[in-house]
Design a protein around this motif. Structure first.
Motif, PDB file in Angstrom:
ATOM      1  N   ALA A  13     -10.681 -51.980  35.794  1.00 40.06           N
ATOM      2  CA  ALA A  13     -10.698 -51.643  34.367  1.00 40.06           C
ATOM      3  C   ALA A  13     -10.967 -50.164  34.137  1.00 40.06           C
ATOM      4  CB  ALA A  13     -11.754 -52.484  33.649  1.00 40.06           C
ATOM      5  N   GLY A  14     -10.710 -49.348  35.153  1.00 34.33           N
ATOM      6  CA  GLY A  14     -11.030 -47.927  35.072  1.00 34.33           C
ATOM      7  C   GLY A  14     -10.087 -47.137  34.192  1.00 34.33           C
ATOM      8  N   TYR A  15     -10.416 -45.862  34.007  1.00 30.72           N
ATOM      9  CA  TYR A  15      -9.573 -44.971  33.212  1.00 30.72           C
ATOM     10  C   TYR A  15      -9.825 -43.530  33.634  1.00 30.72           C
ATOM     11  CZ  TYR A  15     -13.892 -44.276  30.549  1.00 30.72           C
ATOM     12  OH  TYR A  15     -15.195 -44.003  30.187  1.00 30.72           O
ATOM     13  N   ILE A  16      -8.919 -42.656  33.216  1.00 30.94           N
ATOM     14  CA  ILE A  16      -9.053 -41.218  33.434  1.00 30.94           C
ATOM     15  C   ILE A  16      -9.155 -40.553  32.064  1.00 30.94           C
ATOM     16  CG2 ILE A  16      -7.949 -39.126  34.325  1.00 30.94           C
ATOM     17  CD1 ILE A  16      -6.414 -40.936  36.283  1.00 30.94           C
ATOM     18  N   GLU A  17     -10.137 -39.678  31.905  1.00 34.87           N
ATOM     19  CA  GLU A  17     -10.292 -38.938  30.658  1.00 34.87           C
ATOM     20  C   GLU A  17     -10.358 -37.450  30.968  1.00 34.87           C
ATOM     21  OE1 GLU A  17     -12.569 -40.379  26.981  1.00 34.87           O
ATOM     22  OE2 GLU A  17     -13.975 -39.002  27.964  1.00 34.87           O
ATOM     23  N   VAL A  18      -9.472 -36.690  30.351  1.00 34.81           N
ATOM     24  CA  VAL A  18      -9.387 -35.241  30.559  1.00 34.81           C
ATOM     25  C   VAL A  18      -9.849 -34.530  29.300  1.00 34.81           C
ATOM     26  CG1 VAL A  18      -7.803 -33.306  30.940  1.00 34.81           C
ATOM     27  CG2 VAL A  18      -7.492 -35.437  32.218  1.00 34.81           C
ATOM     28  N   GLU A  19     -10.680 -33.495  29.480  1.00 38.18           N
ATOM     29  CA  GLU A  19     -11.132 -32.693  28.343  1.00 38.18           C
ATOM     30  C   GLU A  19     -10.886 -31.220  28.624  1.00 38.18           C
ATOM     31  OE1 GLU A  19     -15.108 -31.764  25.580  1.00 38.18           O
ATOM     32  OE2 GLU A  19     -15.199 -33.277  27.180  1.00 38.18           O
ATOM     33  N   THR A  20     -10.329 -30.503  27.645  1.00 33.10           N
ATOM     34  CA  THR A  20     -10.099 -29.071  27.783  1.00 33.10           C
ATOM     35  C   THR A  20     -11.297 -28.292  27.242  1.00 33.10           C
ATOM     36  OG1 THR A  20      -9.101 -28.761  25.590  1.00 33.10           O
ATOM     37  CG2 THR A  20      -7.635 -29.471  27.396  1.00 33.10           C
ATOM     38  N   GLU A  21     -11.328 -27.002  27.535  1.00 25.37           N
ATOM     39  CA  GLU A  21     -12.401 -26.147  27.019  1.00 25.37           C
ATOM     40  C   GLU A  21     -12.382 -26.077  25.498  1.00 25.37           C
ATOM     41  OE1 GLU A  21     -13.105 -22.968  30.680  1.00 25.37           O
ATOM     42  OE2 GLU A  21     -11.958 -22.342  28.908  1.00 25.37           O
ATOM     43  N   SER A  22     -11.233 -26.370  24.897  1.00 25.44           N
ATOM     44  CA  SER A  22     -11.119 -26.334  23.437  1.00 25.44           C
ATOM     45  C   SER A  22     -11.487 -27.658  22.783  1.00 25.44           C
ATOM     46  CB  SER A  22      -9.697 -25.940  23.031  1.00 25.44           C
ATOM     47  OG  SER A  22      -9.391 -24.651  23.515  1.00 25.44           O
ATOM     48  N   GLY A  23     -11.909 -28.637  23.587  1.00 27.51           N
ATOM     49  CA  GLY A  23     -12.353 -29.907  23.035  1.00 27.51           C
ATOM     50  C   GLY A  23     -11.305 -30.982  22.928  1.00 27.51           C
ATOM     51  N   GLY A  24     -10.098 -30.693  23.381  1.00 27.32           N
ATOM     52  CA  GLY A  24      -9.054 -31.711  23.376  1.00 27.32           C
ATOM     53  C   GLY A  24      -9.330 -32.773  24.427  1.00 27.32           C
ATOM     54  N   VAL A  25      -9.121 -34.037  24.064  1.00 26.92           N
ATOM     55  CA  VAL A  25      -9.409 -35.148  24.967  1.00 26.92           C
ATOM     56  C   VAL A  25      -8.202 -36.068  25.055  1.00 26.92           C
ATOM     57  CG1 VAL A  25     -10.864 -37.171  25.382  1.00 26.92           C
ATOM     58  CG2 VAL A  25     -11.882 -35.059  24.480  1.00 26.92           C
ATOM     59  N   GLY A  26      -7.874 -36.486  26.274  1.00 23.21           N
ATOM     60  CA  GLY A  26      -6.849 -37.486  26.494  1.00 23.21           C
ATOM     61  C   GLY A  26      -7.338 -38.516  27.489  1.00 23.21           C
ATOM     62  N   ARG A  27      -7.071 -39.779  27.208  1.00 19.38           N
ATOM     63  CA  ARG A  27      -7.514 -40.848  28.097  1.00 19.38           C
ATOM     64  C   ARG A  27      -6.340 -41.769  28.406  1.00 19.38           C
ATOM     65  NH1 ARG A  27     -12.378 -45.200  26.999  1.00 19.38           N
ATOM     66  NH2 ARG A  27     -13.662 -43.289  27.065  1.00 19.38           N
ATOM     67  N   ALA A  28      -6.259 -42.223  29.663  1.00 15.83           N
ATOM     68  CA  ALA A  28      -5.210 -43.160  30.064  1.00 15.83           C
ATOM     69  C   ALA A  28      -5.728 -44.045  31.190  1.00 15.83           C
ATOM     70  CB  ALA A  28      -3.957 -42.416  30.512  1.00 15.83           C
ATOM     71  N   SER A  29      -5.155 -45.215  31.290  1.00 14.89           N
ATOM     72  CA  SER A  29      -5.560 -46.172  32.323  1.00 14.89           C
ATOM     73  C   SER A  29      -4.396 -46.456  33.263  1.00 14.89           C
ATOM     74  CB  SER A  29      -6.033 -47.485  31.682  1.00 14.89           C
ATOM     75  OG  SER A  29      -4.980 -48.066  30.931  1.00 14.89           O
ATOM     76  N   ALA A  30      -4.703 -47.090  34.383  1.00 16.77           N
ATOM     77  CA  ALA A  30      -3.695 -47.476  35.359  1.00 16.77           C
ATOM     78  C   ALA A  30      -3.704 -48.995  35.477  1.00 16.77           C
ATOM     79  CB  ALA A  30      -3.974 -46.835  36.718  1.00 16.77           C
ATOM     80  N   ARG A  31      -2.545 -49.605  35.379  1.00 20.08           N
ATOM     81  CA  ARG A  31      -2.445 -51.064  35.300  1.00 20.08           C
ATOM     82  C   ARG A  31      -3.154 -51.774  36.444  1.00 20.08           C
ATOM     83  NH1 ARG A  31       3.331 -53.984  35.971  1.00 20.08           N
ATOM     84  NH2 ARG A  31       3.232 -52.555  37.753  1.00 20.08           N
ATOM     85  N   ARG A  32      -3.052 -51.237  37.672  1.00 21.49           N
ATOM     86  CA  ARG A  32      -3.656 -51.893  38.829  1.00 21.49           C
ATOM     87  C   ARG A  32      -4.978 -51.258  39.248  1.00 21.49           C
ATOM     88  NH1 ARG A  32       1.566 -52.176  42.703  1.00 21.49           N
ATOM     89  NH2 ARG A  32       1.996 -50.208  41.622  1.00 21.49           N
ATOM     90  N   GLY A  33      -5.575 -50.505  38.340  1.00 20.72           N
ATOM     91  CA  GLY A  33      -6.888 -49.950  38.608  1.00 20.72           C
ATOM     92  C   GLY A  33      -6.847 -48.596  39.296  1.00 20.72           C
TER      93      GLY A  33
END
Length: 410
Positions: free
Chosen positions: A64-84
């Motif tokens: 049930a994991g995910y990846i979350e990326v944040e830039t120095e300007s505060g932008g955030v993006g999150r995505a998951s992978a179907r098989r973990g």
């Protein structure tokens, strides 16, 4: 040329997307499909001055994991992978901290070596999705009201779309970046690529005043066997159908690239809208997969089964990308690039066979990106010399009201 955020009404538009995981496409393309978004992000950054440096990558491993990326300007993006996500993949993903969230395909290549869509490499595709969404979110968060944004409202998709009007030496230009990405990192549905005005993208484009104005569509860096095998050096390609697209935009970009001294070709026959073309391609691939399934049913020996499954893997990971990216009926109107009829022409960078033999999968460098940006910026001024004609043609043919019916929305 100075760029800044504008309050004016746009007279020209620029659009670019990333197909997260779309490394293989129709016509046997092998590509970096992030060139359009990278160009748009560069223009946004030049106009605003904000940082797109990746500040942090937060990864939760497990099914049930995910990846979350944040830039120095505060932008955030999150995505998951179907098989973990494994702990090893988590460690690799975190290695992009300190890098620029602009050339998303190249970043993922540097981390994972290579990647495929269609559910083959879910974690790398999820990482690309998180980077791209974080980059666009950076501008939305820092310039509320100036940047208009939303998320793809197509079933199963999760990419961000954001745009603003920028002044290019006082020429008001609507610029939109699109992330085409599916939940679970399984590869993109690109029904909302290009300047296709459907769903939430229709709303964003309408608010930016760019539904029926001359538009530059920026694509990526591509190995295209039919053309690449005739080249001896990387070459920019301008494509626009002589009837369905905007030749005023096409010739403006061609003249600009020539004046800059870049190798360039123009093709007004490569993007015809053909009824039933995507449906036929899908059926052909489906039959090839079915044939392999039949062979597998009847296989007795281990090596037979290994070979059949290996061939199936190629069909899914490569050929599948040429039919999965767009809905059949929509393809008949907007073509494989997502071009609203009458409005636009597309810019791509085609590599030669020697490049492909050496690198296997193309990737955009800083030098390449600078070429893209320079062509786009100079083409804006070139288009203004034929703006009345280009605008009249766009207004005459644009048919944005009928497109919503042709895709599967939530």
């Amino acid at each position: 040329m100075k760029l800044h955020v504008s309050e004016k009404e746009a007279v020209i538009a620029v659009v670019g997307h990333v197909g997260c995981g779309h490394c293989h496409s129709n016509k046997k393309f092998v590509q970096d499909d992030s060139g359009g978004l990278a160009t748009v992000l560069s223009l946004f950054q030049e106009a605003t001055g904000i940082s797109l440096t990746i500040k942090e990558v937060r990864v939760v491993s497990g099914i049930a994991g995910y990846i979350e990326v944040e830039t120095e300007s505060g932008g955030v993006g999150r995505a998951s992978a179907r098989r973990g996500i494994t702990i090893h993949e988590a460690k690799l993903a975190k290695s992009i901290v300190g890098r620029q969230a602009i050339r998303t395909h190249t970043l993922v290549m540097e981390v994972f070596g290579r990647f495929y869509g269609q559910g083959v490499h879910e974690v790398p595709v999820a990482l690309q999705t998180a980077i791209a969404n974080a980059a666009l979110d950076s501008f939305v968060k820092n310039f509320p009201g100036k940047f208009i944004a939303g998320f793809e409202d197509v079933t199963g998709s999760c990419g961000m779309i954001a745009g603003a009007v920028l002044d290019f030496n006082e020429i008001p230009v609507a610029v939109v970046g699109t992330v085409n990405a599916s939940k679970g990192g399984i590869g993109p549905n690109e029904d909302l690529e290009g300047n296709n005005a459907v769903g939430i993208k229709h709303e964003i484009m309408s608010r930016l005043g760019m539904l029926d104005i001359p538009t530059i569509v920026v694509e990526g860096k591509v190995y295209w066997p039919e053309l690449s095998n005739k080249l001896d050096q990387p070459t920019f390609l301008i494509r626009a159908d002589s009837i369905a697209d905007n030749l005023f935009v096409a010739h403006s970009m061609y003249n600009t690239a020539k004046s800059l001294g870049y190798p360039v070709q123009i093709n007004t026959e490569a993007l015809p809208r053909v009824a039933g073309a995507m449906k036929k391609s899908t059926q052909i691939l489906g039959q090839r997969i079915a044939d392999l399934g039949y062979n597998l049913q009847n296989a007795e020996y281990a090596q037979e089964k290994v070979n059949i499954l290996a061939d199936l893997a190629i069909l899914v990971s490569q050929d599948g990308g040429g039919v999965s990216f767009m809905s059949n009926k929509l393809h008949e109107i907007i073509g494989p690039i997502g071009m609203t009829p009458g409005t636009s022409a597309v810019l791509s960078y085609i590599v030669e066979k020697k490049y492909q033999d050496n690198y296997v999968i193309p990737f955009i460098t800083e030098v390449d990106l600078n070429y893209f940006v320079r062509i786009v910026k100079n083409s804006i001024e070139e288009i203004t010399t034929v703006l009345p004609e280009a605008t009249a043609y766009a207004s005459q043919l644009a048919c944005v009201e009928m497109l919503d019916e042709l895709i599967l929305k939530k």
